[in-house]
Design an enzyme around this catalytic site. Structure first.
Site, PDB file in Angstrom:
ATOM      1  N   CYS A  27       0.978  -2.213   3.950  1.00 18.02           N
ATOM      2  CA  CYS A  27       2.005  -2.897   3.111  1.00 18.02           C
ATOM      3  C   CYS A  27       3.359  -2.914   3.938  1.00 18.02           C
ATOM      4  O   CYS A  27       3.888  -1.644   4.167  1.00 18.02           O
ATOM      5  CB  CYS A  27       2.116  -2.427   1.818  1.00 18.02           C
ATOM      6  SG  CYS A  27       3.491  -3.168   0.755  1.00 18.02           S
ATOM      7  N   CYS A  45       3.668 -10.001   5.551  1.00 23.24           N
ATOM      8  CA  CYS A  45       3.416  -9.366   4.326  1.00 23.24           C
ATOM      9  C   CYS A  45       1.843  -9.368   4.439  1.00 23.24           C
ATOM     10  O   CYS A  45       1.399 -10.417   4.518  1.00 23.24           O
ATOM     11  CB  CYS A  45       4.072 -10.032   3.021  1.00 23.24           C
ATOM     12  SG  CYS A  45       3.145  -9.665   1.739  1.00 23.24           S
ATOM     13  N   HIS A  51      -0.216  -9.627   2.204  1.00 21.48           N
ATOM     14  CA  HIS A  51      -0.801 -10.741   1.148  1.00 21.48           C
ATOM     15  C   HIS A  51      -1.008 -12.125   2.053  1.00 21.48           C
ATOM     16  O   HIS A  51      -1.816 -13.048   1.461  1.00 21.48           O
ATOM     17  CB  HIS A  51      -0.113 -11.017  -0.074  1.00 21.48           C
ATOM     18  CG  HIS A  51      -0.237 -10.006  -1.163  1.00 21.48           C
ATOM     19  ND1 HIS A  51       0.447  -8.602  -0.916  1.00 21.48           N
ATOM     20  CD2 HIS A  51      -1.040  -9.943  -2.206  1.00 21.48           C
ATOM     21  CE1 HIS A  51      -0.160  -7.742  -1.817  1.00 21.48           C
ATOM     22  NE2 HIS A  51      -0.787  -8.511  -2.885  1.00 21.48           N
ATOM     23  N   GLU A  66      -2.566 -12.223  -5.454  1.00 19.74           N
ATOM     24  CA  GLU A  66      -2.955 -11.431  -6.686  1.00 19.74           C
ATOM     25  C   GLU A  66      -3.777 -11.918  -7.988  1.00 19.74           C
ATOM     26  O   GLU A  66      -4.587 -11.434  -8.272  1.00 19.74           O
ATOM     27  CB  GLU A  66      -1.578 -10.722  -7.240  1.00 19.74           C
ATOM     28  CG  GLU A  66      -0.879  -9.699  -6.459  1.00 19.74           C
ATOM     29  CD  GLU A  66      -1.901  -8.378  -6.344  1.00 19.74           C
ATOM     30  OE1 GLU A  66      -2.197  -7.809  -7.291  1.00 19.74           O
ATOM     31  OE2 GLU A  66      -1.838  -7.930  -5.093  1.00 19.74           O
ATOM     32  N   ASP A 101      -1.729  -0.501  -0.388  1.00 20.62           N
ATOM     33  CA  ASP A 101      -1.025  -1.847  -0.596  1.00 20.62           C
ATOM     34  C   ASP A 101      -0.578  -1.749  -1.948  1.00 20.62           C
ATOM     35  O   ASP A 101      -1.081  -0.927  -2.975  1.00 20.62           O
ATOM     36  CB  ASP A 101      -1.848  -2.931  -0.271  1.00 20.62           C
ATOM     37  CG  ASP A 101      -0.879  -4.127  -0.143  1.00 20.62           C
ATOM     38  OD1 ASP A 101       0.201  -4.158   0.201  1.00 20.62           O
ATOM     39  OD2 ASP A 101      -1.358  -5.255  -0.944  1.00 20.62           O
ATOM     40  N   SER A 102       0.540  -2.612  -2.170  1.00 19.82           N
ATOM     41  CA  SER A 102       0.984  -2.713  -3.647  1.00 19.82           C
ATOM     42  C   SER A 102       0.031  -3.375  -4.399  1.00 19.82           C
ATOM     43  O   SER A 102       0.262  -3.697  -5.607  1.00 19.82           O
ATOM     44  CB  SER A 102       2.370  -3.685  -3.290  1.00 19.82           C
ATOM     45  OG  SER A 102       2.056  -4.753  -2.950  1.00 19.82           O
TER      46      SER A 102
HETATM   47  N1  DGL Z   1       1.852  -6.865   0.710  1.00 19.12           N
HETATM   48  C1  DGL Z   1       3.142  -6.297   0.651  1.00 19.12           C
HETATM   49  C2  DGL Z   1       3.640  -6.305   2.054  1.00 19.12           C
HETATM   50  O1  DGL Z   1       3.094  -6.363   3.078  1.00 19.12           O
HETATM   51  C3  DGL Z   1       3.826  -6.727  -0.289  1.00 19.12           C
HETATM   52  C4  DGL Z   1       3.992  -7.730  -1.786  1.00 19.12           C
HETATM   53  C5  DGL Z   1       4.609  -7.312  -2.773  1.00 19.12           C
HETATM   54  O2  DGL Z   1       5.838  -7.545  -3.112  1.00 19.12           O
HETATM   55  O3  DGL Z   1       4.324  -6.061  -3.267  1.00 19.12           O
HETATM   56  O4  DGL Z   1       4.731  -6.473   2.212  1.00 19.12           O
END
Ligand code: DGL
Length: 257
Positions: free
Chosen positions: A75, A186, A188, A154, A12-13
């Site tokens: 992600c 997303c 997160h 984060e 993931d990011s």
């Molecule tokens: N967790 C990421 C997703 O599922 C995105 C978060 C980011 O913007 O880096 O899209």
């Protein structure tokens, strides 16, 4: 080392993919995992497609070099930018990408109003536009880009007044026109689920793609005869491009809550 006992990589990011890792651990508890978050380059959702594609390909190469037998792109943003290219580059490796769970939300409540929360890039991308077009006859689909939401996660901030105010402002317009369901598009955002539910009230059903993604990885590994045959519970090797111990601690905490 036989291929079956090699780890599954989860990427993931940042720390959001932990919401997918916890589903993987429920459904495939005996596997070993490498969890890699690219917090140094986050947020991906505010970048352009080519940049996210390159970052994702670099991360995949880094993870395959460590012997990963499969890759979960945990992600939504990275999936929309890079999963097709990754599958072309590594046709022999099971690669599963997460995408917003629009299907269950649109089909389980016919003619409902479905709010899809995701990053600006995910919503802009062709992959999501096609997904939305497929279900728009069944439900009213309302995409909502959420710049800034991932930053709270984060930081490990899931309960502050600032976070509540941010979400209330973001969701205010949809309180006036209530929605039937919310798709957390997303990885997160599942960590903001409690707060989102408090704000939108008890009648809203919330969906995310974590469980479906974990099930798909199990199916792909079974098909390829790559499931780990051992009976003990597997391990997780947490890695992050920031090389900051606090990020690793945050990942471990998020996996437990
Ligand atoms: N967790 C990421 C997703 O599922 C995105 C978060 C980011 O913007 O880096 O899209």
């Amino acid at each position: 080392m036989s291929k079956q006992t090699q780890p599954i990589a989860v990427f993931d990011s940042g720390v959001g993919g932990i919401s997918v890792l916890r589903e993987l651990k429920k459904i495939l508890p005996n596997e070993d995992y490498i969890y890699y978050g690219d917090s140094k380059n986050a947020p991906y959702g505010m970048k352009d497609k080519e940049t996210v594609k390159q970052l994702t390909v670099d991360a995949a190469e880094y993870l395959f070099a460590q012997g990963a037998k499969g890759l979960v792109v945990a992600c939504n943003t990275a999936t929309s930018a890079a999963v097709r290219a990754l599958r072309e580059m590594y046709p022999e490796i099971p690669i599963v990408g997460i995408e917003p769970a629009v299907k269950p939300a649109a089909t389980l409540k016919p003619n409902g109003r479905v709010l899809v929360m995701a990053t600006p890039m995910t919503i802009r991308e062709e992959k999501f536009q096609k997904l939305m077009a497929r279900y728009e006859d069944m439900a009213e689909i309302i995409p909502l880009p959420c710049p800034g939401l991932m930053d709270f996660v984060e930081r490990g901030d899931l309960t502050s007044e600032d976070f509540r105010r941010y979400l209330e402002e973001l969701l205010f317009v949809h309180r006036i026109h209530p929605v039937d369901s919310v798709v957390l598009g997303c990885t997160h955002y599942p960590f903001a689920k409690d707060m989102i539910c408090e704000i939108l009230g008890p009648d809203v059903t919330v969906y995310d793609g974590g469980e479906g993604t974990a099930r798909e990885m199990k199916r792909r590994l079974t098909e390829a005869d790559l499931l780990n045959p051992r009976e003990e519970i597997g391990t997780v090797d947490f890695q992050n491009s920031l090389e900051d111990d606090n990020k690793i601690k945050l990942c471990k905490w998020l996996l437990e809550i």
